[in-house]
Design a protein around this motif. Sequence first.
Motif, PDB file in Angstrom:
ATOM      1  N   GLN A 140      -2.140  -0.930  -5.763  1.00 22.72           N
ATOM      2  CA  GLN A 140      -1.516  -1.953  -4.919  1.00 22.72           C
ATOM      3  C   GLN A 140      -1.587  -3.322  -5.586  1.00 22.72           C
ATOM      4  OE1 GLN A 140      -2.857  -1.917  -0.838  1.00 22.72           O
ATOM      5  NE2 GLN A 140      -2.399  -4.091  -0.563  1.00 22.72           N
ATOM      6  N   ARG A 141      -2.719  -3.644  -6.204  1.00 23.00           N
ATOM      7  CA  ARG A 141      -2.830  -4.927  -6.916  1.00 23.00           C
ATOM      8  C   ARG A 141      -1.859  -4.999  -8.089  1.00 23.00           C
ATOM      9  NH1 ARG A 141      -8.303  -4.025  -5.563  1.00 23.00           N
ATOM     10  NH2 ARG A 141      -8.752  -3.024  -7.566  1.00 23.00           N
TER      11      ARG A 141
ATOM     12  N   PRO B  47      -5.960   0.830  -3.610  1.00 18.20           N
ATOM     13  CA  PRO B  47      -6.084  -0.641  -3.731  1.00 18.20           C
ATOM     14  C   PRO B  47      -5.819  -1.138  -5.146  1.00 18.20           C
ATOM     15  CG  PRO B  47      -7.875   0.228  -2.400  1.00 18.20           C
ATOM     16  CD  PRO B  47      -7.176   1.408  -3.001  1.00 18.20           C
ATOM     17  N   SER B  48      -6.253  -0.372  -6.149  1.00 22.36           N
ATOM     18  CA  SER B  48      -6.035  -0.797  -7.534  1.00 22.36           C
ATOM     19  C   SER B  48      -4.548  -0.788  -7.885  1.00 22.36           C
ATOM     20  CB  SER B  48      -6.801   0.134  -8.483  1.00 22.36           C
ATOM     21  OG  SER B  48      -6.512  -0.174  -9.831  1.00 22.36           O
TER      22      SER B  48
ATOM     23  N   ALA C 131       0.829  -1.209   0.000  1.00 26.58           N
ATOM     24  CA  ALA C 131       0.000   0.000   0.000  1.00 26.58           C
ATOM     25  C   ALA C 131       0.864   1.260   0.000  1.00 26.58           C
ATOM     26  CB  ALA C 131      -0.935  -0.001   1.213  1.00 26.58           C
TER      27      ALA C 131
ATOM     28  N   ARG D 139       0.834   4.239  -2.791  1.00 33.49           N
ATOM     29  CA  ARG D 139       0.670   5.667  -2.488  1.00 33.49           C
ATOM     30  C   ARG D 139       1.853   6.486  -3.026  1.00 33.49           C
ATOM     31  NH1 ARG D 139      -2.231   3.691   2.139  1.00 33.49           N
ATOM     32  NH2 ARG D 139      -0.275   3.141   3.204  1.00 33.49           N
TER      33      ARG D 139
ATOM     34  N   SER E 181      -6.548   5.728 -10.845  1.00 39.06           N
ATOM     35  CA  SER E 181      -6.719   4.521 -10.035  1.00 39.06           C
ATOM     36  C   SER E 181      -6.627   4.823  -8.542  1.00 39.06           C
ATOM     37  CB  SER E 181      -5.655   3.483 -10.405  1.00 39.06           C
ATOM     38  OG  SER E 181      -5.666   3.225 -11.791  1.00 39.06           O
ATOM     39  N   SER E 182      -7.305   4.010  -7.764  1.00 36.36           N
ATOM     40  CA  SER E 182      -7.274   4.126  -6.298  1.00 36.36           C
ATOM     41  C   SER E 182      -6.052   3.404  -5.744  1.00 36.36           C
ATOM     42  CB  SER E 182      -8.532   3.502  -5.705  1.00 36.36           C
ATOM     43  OG  SER E 182      -8.579   2.114  -6.007  1.00 36.36           O
TER      44      SER E 182
END
Length: 449
Positions: free
Chosen positions: A50-51, A47-48, A25, A29, A44-45
Amino acid sequence: MSTGDSLRGAAALKALRKARGWSLADAARALIDTAHRLGQPLDSSVPSVQRSVARWESARCPVLPGDRYRLLLAHLYARGADGHVALGPGSDFAELLDALAHLGEADSRLSELRALLVRTATDDGTGLLALLAPTTRRSMAAALTDPARVDEALLAGLMAAVDDVNSQVGSLPFARLQLLLAPVTESCRRLLSGGVPEPLLPELRTVATQAYTLAGRLAFETRDDQASRALYAAGTATAGPLGDRWRRAVVHMSHALVTLYSTPGLESARQLVDAAVRDARTGDSVRVRARAHALQAEIAARSGSERHAQTALSLARYDLDRESNTGTDPSDTNFSADHLRGFEGLCELYVGDAAVAHDFFAGSVAALGSARERVQRTVVSTDQALACIRLDAPESAATLLHSCVDSAASTGGRVPALRLRRARKELRPWRREGFVADLDDHLIDMLGS
């Protein structure tokens, strides 16, 4: 690319992240923040993203980051944990490029990415130490305080930085390259003043000779002829005690080329070329010898001496044939049959057939395709344009010169600009033609002349 390579690349990316103390994470960021800093925010967020990071680092089936993410990763890891830009060997950025290579990125794309980051690092005049490895920076600071602490690793790091700057010729403006080389040149000067362990002096002199020679060329390109002459004098003096005479020949050749364009007449350049030939003939580098003979041919042709020019060209061809048969040469001088074609064209242009010259130039330009050869390619193209003019094809000459203008403007090269002005003078009989007016507009827009 094998599965093992991909897994090594994924593991290297993971190791880079862990070395920064980041979770998945945190890395996501950091990438989002980097995108905002560059003015290219991600939709993208966390979590996105991060994946995506997890897919790159997968221990089962890792994937190569996409173009945009590769750029963001490059900017992210170009700055060390201390916030300073570091692109040299041993830096996080160098580790990132190695990881991307294992994941399947092409060498050419990695070179483009690195060139972009070097350019970015010098955009605001900072990043002077960007090409020095972090360990080299620390060792250099210690050695400047106590020269007895110089070791082989430091000298190897300094040589790598010189090679790195040299490889960026054609990709970055000369003024920026001058800034990047300055720390190495000054360090060599101070270390040579005394205190370095005697067994390491030959290697230090080798590094310093190459640094001074490149710095002399860069000073010339940025129109500081006085500094250029001083640097070439330092390079010649430093190379003197070295057993490899071809190293001093390289200094003489570089000095001869800048003298050709900064000193009236041919005599000063001729003396330097003759000195280069003498050193090259007693040295072990056949490639350097070939280049020295090619330069000797150019000077002879410019003097109108066809017989001497052809004799020197024959010697250069003989040297290159010998080098290709042995396949080994102690120098890293980039001189081949493709480069020789440019000299053959020059000789034909001055003391031979313009049509033959044009074909030699065209073959040379087609073969000089790397970014490092961009300046040389531009110079040869301007000569090709001169051949077109002598063949009564001025419009074709103007077309060639348009591409030369763009290249000269992007690198700030002095020699291409001088050759362009000479070619433009040859177009005076057609000054009322529209194609000449278009070229003049282009010259004014890009070069201010």
